[in-house]
Design a protein around this motif. Structure first.
Motif, mmCIF file in Angstrom:
data_model
loop_
_atom_site.group_PDB
_atom_site.id
_atom_site.type_symbol
_atom_site.label_atom_id
_atom_site.label_comp_id
_atom_site.label_asym_id
_atom_site.label_seq_id
_atom_site.Cartn_x
_atom_site.Cartn_y
_atom_site.Cartn_z
ATOM 1 N N SER A 1 0.849 -1.185 0.000
ATOM 2 C CA SER A 1 0.000 0.000 0.000
ATOM 3 C C SER A 1 0.884 1.233 0.000
ATOM 4 N N ALA A 2 0.280 2.395 -0.248
ATOM 5 C CA ALA A 2 1.048 3.640 -0.216
ATOM 6 C C ALA A 2 1.612 3.882 1.180
ATOM 7 N N ASP A 3 0.829 3.563 2.215
ATOM 8 C CA ASP A 3 1.317 3.728 3.582
ATOM 9 C C ASP A 3 2.493 2.797 3.861
ATOM 10 N N HIS A 4 2.376 1.563 3.378
ATOM 11 C CA HIS A 4 3.472 0.604 3.573
ATOM 12 C C HIS A 4 4.742 1.082 2.873
ATOM 13 N N GLN A 5 4.607 1.616 1.667
ATOM 14 C CA GLN A 5 5.766 2.137 0.949
ATOM 15 C C GLN A 5 6.439 3.258 1.737
ATOM 16 N N ALA A 6 5.638 4.199 2.223
ATOM 17 C CA ALA A 6 6.194 5.323 2.985
ATOM 18 C C ALA A 6 6.849 4.844 4.276
ATOM 19 N N GLU A 7 6.187 3.905 4.953
ATOM 20 C CA GLU A 7 6.746 3.381 6.204
ATOM 21 C C GLU A 7 8.047 2.629 5.955
ATOM 22 N N LEU A 8 8.096 1.847 4.876
ATOM 23 C CA LEU A 8 9.303 1.087 4.567
ATOM 24 C C LEU A 8 10.457 2.012 4.215
ATOM 25 N N VAL A 9 10.191 3.032 3.408
ATOM 26 C CA VAL A 9 11.243 3.989 3.057
ATOM 27 C C VAL A 9 11.781 4.663 4.319
ATOM 28 N N ALA A 10 10.905 5.068 5.209
ATOM 29 C CA ALA A 10 11.346 5.721 6.444
ATOM 30 C C ALA A 10 12.177 4.770 7.300
ATOM 31 N N ARG A 11 11.757 3.525 7.387
ATOM 32 C CA ARG A 11 12.500 2.556 8.200
ATOM 33 C C ARG A 11 13.868 2.270 7.597
ATOM 34 N N LEU A 12 13.934 2.160 6.275
ATOM 35 C CA LEU A 12 15.208 1.901 5.608
ATOM 36 C C LEU A 12 16.189 3.046 5.812
ATOM 37 N N LYS A 13 15.675 4.272 5.810
ATOM 38 C CA LYS A 13 16.543 5.422 6.079
ATOM 39 C C LYS A 13 17.085 5.371 7.505
ATOM 40 N N GLN A 14 16.255 4.933 8.444
ATOM 41 C CA GLN A 14 16.717 4.798 9.823
ATOM 42 C C GLN A 14 17.809 3.735 9.934
ATOM 43 N N LEU A 15 17.747 2.729 9.062
ATOM 44 C CA LEU A 15 18.748 1.664 9.067
ATOM 45 C C LEU A 15 20.045 2.071 8.378
ATOM 46 N N GLY A 16 20.031 3.220 7.687
ATOM 47 C CA GLY A 16 21.253 3.686 7.036
ATOM 48 C C GLY A 16 21.170 3.881 5.546
ATOM 49 N N ALA A 17 20.003 3.637 4.941
ATOM 50 C CA ALA A 17 19.840 3.890 3.512
ATOM 51 C C ALA A 17 19.757 5.394 3.264
ATOM 52 N N LEU A 37 16.759 4.286 -3.445
ATOM 53 C CA LEU A 37 17.634 4.448 -2.295
ATOM 54 C C LEU A 37 18.966 3.753 -2.564
ATOM 55 N N ALA A 38 19.940 4.023 -1.697
ATOM 56 C CA ALA A 38 21.212 3.306 -1.712
ATOM 57 C C ALA A 38 21.443 2.726 -0.331
ATOM 58 N N ASP A 39 21.925 1.484 -0.267
ATOM 59 C CA ASP A 39 22.217 0.886 1.025
ATOM 60 C C ASP A 39 23.493 1.505 1.615
ATOM 61 N N PRO A 40 23.925 1.131 2.816
ATOM 62 C CA PRO A 40 25.070 1.797 3.444
ATOM 63 C C PRO A 40 26.386 1.694 2.676
ATOM 64 N N GLU A 41 26.484 0.794 1.711
ATOM 65 C CA GLU A 41 27.698 0.729 0.895
ATOM 66 C C GLU A 41 27.478 1.276 -0.511
ATOM 67 N N GLY A 42 26.328 1.910 -0.724
ATOM 68 C CA GLY A 42 26.090 2.575 -1.999
ATOM 69 C C GLY A 42 25.379 1.761 -3.053
ATOM 70 N N ASN A 43 24.938 0.558 -2.716
ATOM 71 C CA ASN A 43 24.195 -0.261 -3.674
ATOM 72 C C ASN A 43 22.799 0.321 -3.865
ATOM 73 N N VAL A 44 22.483 0.693 -5.076
ATOM 74 C CA VAL A 44 21.181 1.282 -5.374
ATOM 75 C C VAL A 44 20.107 0.198 -5.403
ATOM 76 N N PHE A 45 18.944 0.515 -4.854
ATOM 77 C CA PHE A 45 17.793 -0.382 -4.925
ATOM 78 C C PHE A 45 16.526 0.456 -4.951
ATOM 79 N N CYS A 46 15.400 -0.164 -5.280
ATOM 80 C CA CYS A 46 14.135 0.559 -5.414
ATOM 81 C C CYS A 46 13.094 -0.001 -4.456
ATOM 82 N N VAL A 47 12.311 0.900 -3.877
ATOM 83 C CA VAL A 47 11.130 0.519 -3.107
ATOM 84 C C VAL A 47 9.931 0.828 -3.992
#
Length: 246
Positions: free
Chosen positions: A78-94, A109-119
């Protein structure tokens, strides 16, 4: 004879830290088959199983920072799930990433070593894939890549056009393998690659010979004497043929 896709393999500066990021991102667990290797897979998972393509993270001395031709798309419901996941991933270091995507409904987004991925935004096609919606490979010719990988593996080809191709396990479970047309030519080794495995009773060397007859070539990424065989697909993307399971 046929092969199955079992892992996405990331080279890393710190396999434990990057593996932990992906475990928390996906809601999976971690294990290790040895020093410098972190395996990320669903808790209680009986590997290999087409219900999930797992993530292996391997520490190497000098992983180049380059634009990846292989990346992961994450599914949302859902749109809410997407927003929540993006926020959580940023808290993890994305961190947000700009790959020239413009105004799109998915978040890059990019993970902590710069690997690009999409939500991804919610998509009906991804409702039953699990947390990884797709493993995506940039390429010059999706039709040719789909032809090679369709013959290499026992996965089913679901869609193919001049710009996009999509395959999935013949059992109709797990993520998709997608090929997207890109104008960026491959010039260096990929930091992310696919691992495929023969089925029990099949011969690794025979599978390697079959792949070479389909257009794969031998590749040297400094692997030395290993139980897996490193090849490159017709566009030069490295991949590994693991040993036959016992």
């Amino acid at each position: 004879m046929a092969l199955r896709l079992v892992n996405v393999n990331f080279k890393a500066r710190n396999d434990a830290a990057l593996g932990q990021f992906w475990a928390e991102a996906l809601g999976w667990g971690v294990s290790s088959e040895g020093p410098g290797v972190t395996n990320v897979e669903p808790v209680g998972f009986n590997w290999p199983d087409p219900a999930a393509v797992c993530v292996d993270v391997v520490t190497v001395p000098d992983p180049e920072t380059v634009k990846y031709r292989v990346h992961i798309d994450l599914a949302t419901t859902s749109a809410d799930h997407q927003a929540e996941l993006v926020a959580r991933l940023k808290q993890l270091g994305a961190t947000p990433a700009d790959v020239g995507q413009g105004d799109v409904p998915w978040t890059v987004l990019a993970d902590p070593e710069g690997n690009v991925f999409c939500v991804l935004e919610p998509r009906e096609i991804c409702r039953d894939t699990g947390p990884i919606a797709a493993i995506v490979v940039d390429c010059a010719d999706p039709r040719a890549m789909a032809r090679f990988w369709d013959e290499a593996m026992d996965w089913t080809l679901h869609e193919v056009t001049d710009d996009h191709a999509r395959l999935r396990s013949a059992k109709g479970v797990g993520p998709y393998l997608e090929f997207l047309r890109s104008s960026d030519a491959k010039t260096v080794r990929n930091r992310a690659h696919l691992d495929v495995m023969p089925y029990r009773g099949d011969d690794q060397e025979a599978e390697v010979a079959r792949l070479r007859s389909l257009g794969a070539t031998a590749a040297d990424v400094g692997q030395g004497d290993t139980p897996w065989k490193v090849l490159a697909d017709p566009e030069g993307n490295e991949f590994c043929v693991l040993g036959t399971p016992r």
